[in-house]
Enzyme design. Structure first.
Site, mmCIF file in Angstrom:
data_model
loop_
_atom_site.group_PDB
_atom_site.id
_atom_site.type_symbol
_atom_site.label_atom_id
_atom_site.label_comp_id
_atom_site.label_asym_id
_atom_site.label_seq_id
_atom_site.Cartn_x
_atom_site.Cartn_y
_atom_site.Cartn_z
ATOM 1 N N LYS A 26 -9.718 -2.229 2.358
ATOM 2 C CA LYS A 26 -8.589 -1.660 2.263
ATOM 3 C C LYS A 26 -7.585 -2.398 1.481
ATOM 4 C CE LYS A 26 -4.567 -0.444 5.555
ATOM 5 N NZ LYS A 26 -4.339 -0.219 6.743
ATOM 6 N N SER A 40 -2.306 3.911 8.230
ATOM 7 C CA SER A 40 -2.325 3.610 6.719
ATOM 8 C C SER A 40 -3.655 3.243 6.074
ATOM 9 C CB SER A 40 -1.436 2.362 6.663
ATOM 10 O OG SER A 40 -2.271 1.026 7.312
ATOM 11 N N SER A 59 -3.274 2.734 12.612
ATOM 12 C CA SER A 59 -3.656 2.869 11.267
ATOM 13 C C SER A 59 -5.414 2.857 11.149
ATOM 14 C CB SER A 59 -3.045 1.750 10.537
ATOM 15 O OG SER A 59 -1.716 1.899 10.352
#
Length: 498
Positions: free
Chosen positions: A76, A152, A176
């Site tokens: 990520k 996210s 997230s």
């Protein structure tokens, strides 16, 4: 040559087993992952930084012989700093920032043998439950390209759901990991506070609310990766008891007869989408058929108090992130450096006092005690992961009049005026009403997981959430393994993955 169908039928541990036995090579896996990425990523925008050449080189060298030796993996683009590779956090302000050392968790992932192919899309500073950064554009859900994969960690979830890699790095400061798992039909576990390291630069992230782990298709991949990464690093502020046995061994163990309380109450008093209610009821029926004790309970926490405490954290940490940009930019940040909503959140963070922040922080401890009392009677709390199925791309973006208001507020620094008007709380609550169930576990530090047990009539995934007492990841893995066997989801794939 590994065919796309053969590649798609393997989880991470399955791939690593074939590499270890000589039936596959890391180079073959790497080639298959790159081929899948080239085929589907232009449609979903999950990978925003390709590291394909480096991955191909590593695949032909000596990767560590860990549990995931040779398995393709994605990072990520927030939190998981990778030395020598740009780390933008979804923000144009950081587009030239290149860290000089790996995050401790990235070191442990690499020691487990993964081969890093690239970095995934995330909203600016990982702030939203949708993944639509101005810098890279929206990430799309492989189950329906017009819908969000969540946030996210939306890019990570979309990549795994589309079959690019069997697992990918993710982080969870308010849901997230669990939100994208629910949106994309994946398994997503947020570990307990302190279970995985946050070093070397930070002892905790978001006051301890944020924890990193992975998104996976199989339960056992999540368990094995937590085995490879769990435990404190140097200077860690939190120490949890070591698990009794490897988490991977828990996946196949009978969970025993568990006591579960489930709730359909919306924490903010809003209507719950019928599909999300159905997902929980179906899960409760499945659990009863497996021999567990299940009963409906009132919401065991104060939803508005949790939302208020979370928003205080949200505003304060965004303000701190903007201030810290000066280290990279060589000057104080300006409104043009970040997205308008991000700048407004930072302004709000500066309008509250240290006393306000401390008072909100007390709510964390109050709710940790509340949940402790809940777990004296129940092993797990079952809720919807989300209050609605995945929303459409752009649905949660500011409306035109809100965009104009943001411009005026940011131009003249009117954060205090907006705060006193109550507009921010209204807008924030409108956004949190879609995701009101996940923040609790971040504030209390408890482990929680989203399990893909339901799909809507329109074919969209709709996960359910289980929250366990602090440090009880073993209970979650045992139950998840049982659910995965009783109602398999691994082979349920979006058409895009085919």
């Amino acid at each position: 040559m590994l065919s796309p169908t053969e590649y798609d039928q393997l989880d991470g541990l399955g791939m690593a087993t074939l590499v270890a036995s000589g039936q596959l090579t890391a180079a073959e896996l790497c080639a298959a992952a790159i081929a899948r990425a080239e085929a589907v990523n232009p449609r979903i925008n999950a990978i925003i930084l390709k590291l394909f050449e480096q991955a191909q080189q590593r695949a032909t060298s000596d990767l560590p012989a860990g549990p995931f030796g040779g398995v393709p993996f994605l990072l990520k683009d927030f939190g998981a700093q990778y030395a020598g590779v740009p780390h933008t956090g979804g923000s144009q302000a950081l587009r030239h920032f290149v860290p000089t050392e790996d995050a401790e968790l990235v070191r442990r992932w690499q020691a487990a043998g993964v081969n890093i192919l690239g970095k995934t899309n995330t909203p600016e500073f990982a702030l939203l439950a949708v993944t639509e950064p101005a810098l890279y554009g929206p990430c799309r859900n492989p189950w329906s390209l017009g819908h969000t994969p969540g946030g996210s960690s939306g890019g990570a979830a979309a990549a795994v759901a589309a079959g690019i890699t069997p697992l990918a790095g993710a982080g969870d400061g308010g849901g997230s990991i669990r939100i994208p798992a629910a949106c994309c039909g994946l398994f997503g576990l947020k570990p307990s506070r302190g279970r995985v390291p946050t070093g070397p630069e930070q002892g905790e992230k978001w006051q301890g609310a944020a924890v990193e782990h992975v998104l996976t298709r199989s339960v056992r991949d999540s368990a094995a990766m937590l085995d490879a990464t769990q435990g404190p690093d140097v200077g860690a502020p939190y120490f949890l008891p070591q698990p009794e046995r490897p988490y991977l061994e828990e996946v196949g163990r009978p969970p025993g007869r568990l006591r579960l309380g489930f709730t359909l109450a919306h924490p903010l008093g809003r209507p719950l989408h019928p599909e999300c209610a159905t997902a929980v009821r179906e899960a409760a029926s499945l659990l009863e058929s497996l021999g567990h004790d299940v009963e409906e309970v009132p919401l065991p926490f104060d939803g508005r108090a949790v939302a208020t405490a979370f928003l205080m954290l949200y505003f304060g940490e965004t303000g701190a992130s903007i201030v810290s940009l000066a280290k990279v930019l060589g000057r104080p940040a300006r409104p043009a450096d970040v997205e308008p909503t991000t700048w407004l959140l930072g302004l709000l963070g500066r309008t509250y006092s240290a006393a306000d922040f401390a008072a909100a922080r007390h709510t964390w401890n109050e709710h940790a005690r509340r949940m402790g009392l809940f777990h004296e009677k129940y092993d797990l709390l079952l809720t919807p992961t989300l209050a609605t199925p995945p929303v459409r791309i752009g649905e949660l973006q500011p409306k035109p009049f809100e965009q104009k208001l943001l411009k005026v507020v940011n131009t003249f620094g009117l954060g205090g005026v907006i705060r006193r008007s109550g507009l921010v709380e209204k807008l924030a609550e409108q956004n949190l009403e879609k995701t009101p169930y996940t923040q609790l576990a971040n504030l209390t530090g408890q482990p929680a997981m989203s399990v893909p047990l339901h799909w809507t009539a329109d074919g969209l995934p709709c996960g359910v959430q289980f929250i366990a007492r602090l440090g009880a990841e073993d209970v979650l893995f045992r139950l998840a393994g049982q659910l995965e066997q009783a109602q398999p989801w691994f082979s349920k794939r979006p058409s895009l993955a085919s």
